[in-house]
Design a protein around this motif. Structure first.
Motif, PDB file in Angstrom:
ATOM      1  N   SER A   1       0.854  -1.192   0.000  1.00 49.26           N
ATOM      2  CA  SER A   1       0.000   0.000   0.000  1.00 49.26           C
ATOM      3  C   SER A   1       0.888   1.238   0.000  1.00 49.26           C
ATOM      4  N   PRO A   2       1.571   1.521  -1.122  1.00 46.70           N
ATOM      5  CA  PRO A   2       2.514   2.641  -1.167  1.00 46.70           C
ATOM      6  C   PRO A   2       1.806   3.990  -1.030  1.00 46.70           C
ATOM      7  N   THR A   3       2.434   4.888  -0.312  1.00 46.79           N
ATOM      8  CA  THR A   3       1.932   6.248  -0.168  1.00 46.79           C
ATOM      9  C   THR A   3       2.559   7.135  -1.229  1.00 46.79           C
ATOM     10  N   GLY A   4       2.091   8.380  -1.281  1.00 43.93           N
ATOM     11  CA  GLY A   4       2.691   9.330  -2.215  1.00 43.93           C
ATOM     12  C   GLY A   4       4.172   9.505  -1.971  1.00 43.93           C
ATOM     13  N   HIS A   5       4.571   9.513  -0.701  1.00 43.31           N
ATOM     14  CA  HIS A   5       5.991   9.657  -0.379  1.00 43.31           C
ATOM     15  C   HIS A   5       6.789   8.459  -0.877  1.00 43.31           C
ATOM     16  N   ASP A   6       6.212   7.250  -0.784  1.00 44.67           N
ATOM     17  CA  ASP A   6       6.889   6.057  -1.303  1.00 44.67           C
ATOM     18  C   ASP A   6       7.092   6.159  -2.812  1.00 44.67           C
ATOM     19  N   LEU A   7       6.101   6.730  -3.501  1.00 42.93           N
ATOM     20  CA  LEU A   7       6.180   6.827  -4.961  1.00 42.93           C
ATOM     21  C   LEU A   7       7.165   7.894  -5.420  1.00 42.93           C
ATOM     22  N   ALA A   8       7.513   8.830  -4.544  1.00 45.95           N
ATOM     23  CA  ALA A   8       8.392   9.940  -4.944  1.00 45.95           C
ATOM     24  C   ALA A   8       9.732   9.454  -5.473  1.00 45.95           C
ATOM     25  N   GLY A   9      10.187   8.282  -5.023  1.00 40.83           N
ATOM     26  CA  GLY A   9      11.467   7.773  -5.487  1.00 40.83           C
ATOM     27  C   GLY A   9      11.376   6.855  -6.684  1.00 40.83           C
TER      28      GLY A   9
ATOM     29  N   ARG B   1      -6.459  12.299   2.488  1.00 39.59           N
ATOM     30  CA  ARG B   1      -6.550  11.064   1.702  1.00 39.59           C
ATOM     31  C   ARG B   1      -5.517  10.086   2.230  1.00 39.59           C
ATOM     32  N   GLY B   2      -5.959   8.852   2.454  1.00 38.43           N
ATOM     33  CA  GLY B   2      -5.069   7.860   3.042  1.00 38.43           C
ATOM     34  C   GLY B   2      -3.841   7.563   2.212  1.00 38.43           C
ATOM     35  N   VAL B   3      -3.929   7.758   0.898  1.00 41.64           N
ATOM     36  CA  VAL B   3      -2.787   7.478   0.039  1.00 41.64           C
ATOM     37  C   VAL B   3      -1.692   8.530   0.195  1.00 41.64           C
ATOM     38  N   CYS B   4      -2.036   9.691   0.744  1.00 43.83           N
ATOM     39  CA  CYS B   4      -1.060  10.768   0.969  1.00 43.83           C
ATOM     40  C   CYS B   4      -1.179  11.254   2.415  1.00 43.83           C
ATOM     41  N   PRO B   5      -0.767  10.441   3.381  1.00 39.29           N
ATOM     42  CA  PRO B   5      -0.998  10.780   4.792  1.00 39.29           C
ATOM     43  C   PRO B   5      -0.251  12.016   5.280  1.00 39.29           C
ATOM     44  N   GLY B   6       0.813  12.407   4.590  1.00 44.27           N
ATOM     45  CA  GLY B   6       1.566  13.584   5.025  1.00 44.27           C
ATOM     46  C   GLY B   6       1.176  14.864   4.340  1.00 44.27           C
ATOM     47  N   ALA B   7       0.175  14.827   3.451  1.00 41.09           N
ATOM     48  CA  ALA B   7      -0.130  15.990   2.615  1.00 41.09           C
ATOM     49  C   ALA B   7      -0.628  17.183   3.425  1.00 41.09           C
TER      50      ALA B   7
ATOM     51  N   VAL C   1       5.644  19.873  -2.481  1.00 38.05           N
ATOM     52  CA  VAL C   1       4.596  19.088  -3.136  1.00 38.05           C
ATOM     53  C   VAL C   1       3.944  18.230  -2.051  1.00 38.05           C
ATOM     54  N   PRO C   2       2.809  18.651  -1.495  1.00 36.99           N
ATOM     55  CA  PRO C   2       2.233  17.964  -0.330  1.00 36.99           C
ATOM     56  C   PRO C   2       1.981  16.474  -0.543  1.00 36.99           C
ATOM     57  N   ASP C   3       1.498  16.071  -1.727  1.00 36.64           N
ATOM     58  CA  ASP C   3       1.160  14.659  -1.934  1.00 36.64           C
ATOM     59  C   ASP C   3       2.377  13.743  -1.845  1.00 36.64           C
ATOM     60  N   LEU C   4       3.573  14.289  -2.015  1.00 34.97           N
ATOM     61  CA  LEU C   4       4.789  13.472  -1.969  1.00 34.97           C
ATOM     62  C   LEU C   4       5.499  13.573  -0.623  1.00 34.97           C
ATOM     63  N   ALA C   5       4.924  14.289   0.327  1.00 36.80           N
ATOM     64  CA  ALA C   5       5.576  14.510   1.619  1.00 36.80           C
ATOM     65  C   ALA C   5       5.400  13.300   2.528  1.00 36.80           C
ATOM     66  N   PRO C   6       6.361  13.037   3.395  1.00 33.22           N
ATOM     67  CA  PRO C   6       6.240  11.913   4.333  1.00 33.22           C
ATOM     68  C   PRO C   6       5.248  12.241   5.449  1.00 33.22           C
ATOM     69  N   ALA C   7       4.652  11.211   6.025  1.00 32.06           N
ATOM     70  CA  ALA C   7       3.767  11.410   7.173  1.00 32.06           C
ATOM     71  C   ALA C   7       4.606  11.780   8.391  1.00 32.06           C
TER      72      ALA C   7
END
Length: 629
Positions: free
Chosen positions: A353-361, A484-490, A531-537
């Motif tokens: 269940s990758p988050t936006g932060h996981d996808l940033a790399g 949104r759960g997919v971007c918990p740090g946004a 970029v909030p959607d790519l930020a870590p929680a």
């Protein structure tokens, strides 16, 4: 006197080559390493100390002018000769008003040939939208922003000095479209510095030729997504392909989306949404009924794909969405009058269940998503779809420069950069309904200049962060983002950026309840781009000040009505339950109670006579009311 060479500004030379070559040629001249320039009639020659010779004959474009260095395209030697020639003639001619519309068709025939010009005339007859910028003393280059590319006339009356961000295969055809657009504007008396209108085309109903798809859409509505026969999918695919072959891009795209929704429901995929399904059925009918320019309503003859020649785009941030089956990243770019979007999808399985932060790399177009979402990108291998979806070749982008955004947002075109929110609000109010507008994926994306942050608050019940910011004139916009759960740090990243002196905020701008609302994508501060959607929680994030959610009875009534009509479409008009019929009457009464009598009457009419006609009329009215309230 070579007026064409004297008219070439530094920006014009950069458009014909690139800014780096112009800077290098200028630096060489300043250091005394420029060419010796000779003039023989209308031929300008330059000789360099290393033996390189350049010849610039009159009537020959800069790219076609001979240079002994052998470089393909416009080289630094050609640019240096132009700059040296200009320095020897420092007198500046007075600016003279001119229009590319004065270029005669004979010149276009010489450029394209009769056969290709005839093809361009067919596109003109179908019509296309355009935004023209007339030359001024400040910006002497005239430009035409077409659906597929931007054409710039760098030298008055000279087709050899025209720049278009399209590949050579169709470049000259787009030049003809731009000339005809200026000519029509001249004939219609549209003489403002910036004008926007539809060129060519024919008046009357735009939706002719959609009878077959409307008939199938009616069948889908009667059966509903829950009961539609898979045979209908094949019919819709066939009709959609025929529409695409006829160049009717927008109804073809609507049909494709409708087929996708039907398939998603059968697969029990989370991609299916009843509201979206109902909206697509209404869109098919709306485009069939609409009057106006075929380019606007049908996307008539808008190229499905346009290869781009050396495109420079500036990232505006990224949005990450997800389902249990996949994750999709959308990177937004400024690369013309409207925003472009690049999409990348990753399939996920039940174990991840990758988050936006996981996808940033993860890798996208030869780099990582995190780098791409905050970069200036130059590519010589890119293309743009009719709906302004950008595609980059991973093999080529790695060979070009990818640099941080820096302060590039400050130089964005005024179609994207909003410094006056009142002007932006008026522009949004003038737009036709979304159901019949051009299907541009990122049409709402803007960059808003922030003068002051007035408040930041969080609504726990709705898990929504709202911030009110103002422009330099005091006009406000609400920046609103929901968890949104997919971007918990946004939300934490957004709150931190807004509390750190934001300069610009990018996002989707819309009118809601008489005010402006921005769904944020990225925030530019003095320290860089967030970029909030790519930020870590963050586990240590402190809660932002709480805000009290305001009641919105009109929005609630409209939302309930849209939900009921979506359920009717989902079940199928042949399969309405007694309880759903009761709810139709209830939402009609609620709409009447909040003062929306027209919408209430349309909903009530559907309750009294369940038919395709009454459902379409009520659904279209509801959607337009939601958009315009």
């Amino acid at each position: 006197m070579r007026d064409d060479l004297l008219a070439l500004t530094a920006d014009a030379l950069a458009a014909l080559a690139n800014r780096g070559l112009v800077k290098r040629a200028t630096k060489d001249l300043d250091a005394g390493g420029g060419p010796v320039v000779e003039v023989d009639g209308d031929v300008v020659r330059g000789r360099f100390a290393d033996g390189v010779e350049v010849e610039l004959p009159g009537g020959v474009s800069l790219v076609a002018a001979p240079c002994s260095c052998g470089a393909a395209g416009v080289c630094r030697h050609r640019i240096a000769v132009v700059l040296a020639y200009q320095r020897e003639r420092p007198e500046v001619a007075e600016f003279a008003v001119w229009s590319p519309g004065a270029i005669e068709d004979a010149a276009l025939v010489a450029l394209l040939g009769e056969r290709r010009l005839a093809a361009a005339r067919r596109s003109y007859a179908a019509g296309y939208p355009v935004r023209l910028r007339r030359p001024t003393a400040v910006e002497p280059a005239a430009s035409a922003e077409l659906p597929s590319c931007t054409v710039r006339f760098l030298v008055p009356g000279e087709l050899g000095y025209v720049h278009a961000d399209a590949t050579a295969a169709r470049r000259d055809e787009f030049v003809a479209h731009a000339v005809w657009a200026f000519r029509e504007a001249d004939e219609r008396g549209l003489v403002d510095d910036v004008v926007q209108f539809d060129v060519g085309g024919q008046a009357g109903s735009a939706g002719g030729g959609l009878d077959a798809v409307v008939e199938l859409a009616d069948q889908v509505l009667l059966d509903g997504a829950a009961h539609a026969d898979p045979v209908l999918d094949a019919g819709l695919r066939r009709v959609g392909a025929e529409l695409g072959d006829r160049g009717l891009r927008w109804p073809a795209a609507a049909v494709d989306d409708l087929v996708e929704q039907l398939g998603a429901y059968r697969e029990r995929s989370t991609r299916y949404r009843a509201e979206r399904f109902a909206e697509l059925v209404a869109e098919v009918h709306a485009r069939h009924r609409a009057t106006g320019a075929r380019s606007q309503v049908l996307g008539a003859d808008v190229p499905a794909e346009t290869p781009l020649n050396r495109v420079r785009v500036t990232a505006l941030g990224a949005r990450v969405r997800g389902t249990v089956e996949d994750r999709t990243a959308e990177v937004f770019f400024a690369g013309g009058p409207t925003a472009l979007v690049l999409r990348h999808r990753w399939a996920v399985d039940e174990r991840e269940s990758p988050t936006g932060h996981d996808l940033a790399g993860r890798r996208v177009a030869g780099t990582t998503l995190g780098v791409l979402a905050a970069a200036n990108v130059v590519s010589e291998s890119a293309s743009r779809s009719a709906s302004q979806v950008l595609r980059l070749s991973a093999g080529r982008v790695s060979k070009t420069s990818i640099t941080p955004v820096g302060r590039a947002w400050e130089a964005l075109p005024d179609t994207l950069l909003v410094r006056d929110l009142a002007v932006a609000a008026a522009a949004l109010e003038r737009l036709p309904p979304r159901l019949v507008r051009a299907r541009v994926e990122a049409e709402a994306v803007r960059v808003v200049a922030v003068a002051e942050v007035l408040s930041i608050g969080y609504s726990p019940g709705e898990q929504r962060l709202d911030a009110v910011v103002a422009d330099a004139r005091g006009t406000t916009v609400t920046i609103s983002s929901t968890y949104r759960g997919v971007c918990p740090g946004a939300l934490d990243a957004l709150a931190g950026a807004l509390g750190s002196g934001p300069v610009f905020v990018s996002g989707a701008l819309s009118r809601v309840g008489g005010g402006l609302v921005l769904d944020p994508i990225a925030v530019l501060t003095d320290t860089g781009l967030v970029v909030p959607d790519l930020a870590p929680a963050r586990d240590d994030a402190e809660p932002t000040g709480y805000a009290v959610a305001e009641s919105d009875p009109i929005g609630s009534a409209l939302g309930a009505a849209v939900t009921v009509f979506a359920e009717a479409a989902h079940r199928g008009l042949r399969h309405l339950t007694p309880s759903l019929r009761t709810r139709i009457g209830e939402v009609a009464g609620e709409l009447r109670r909040v003062g929306l009598r027209g919408a209430a009457d349309a909903v009530a009419a559907f309750g009294e006579e369940v038919s395709v006609r009454t459902w379409v009329e009520a659904q279209v009215r509801l959607l337009v009311t939601v958009e315009s309230r």
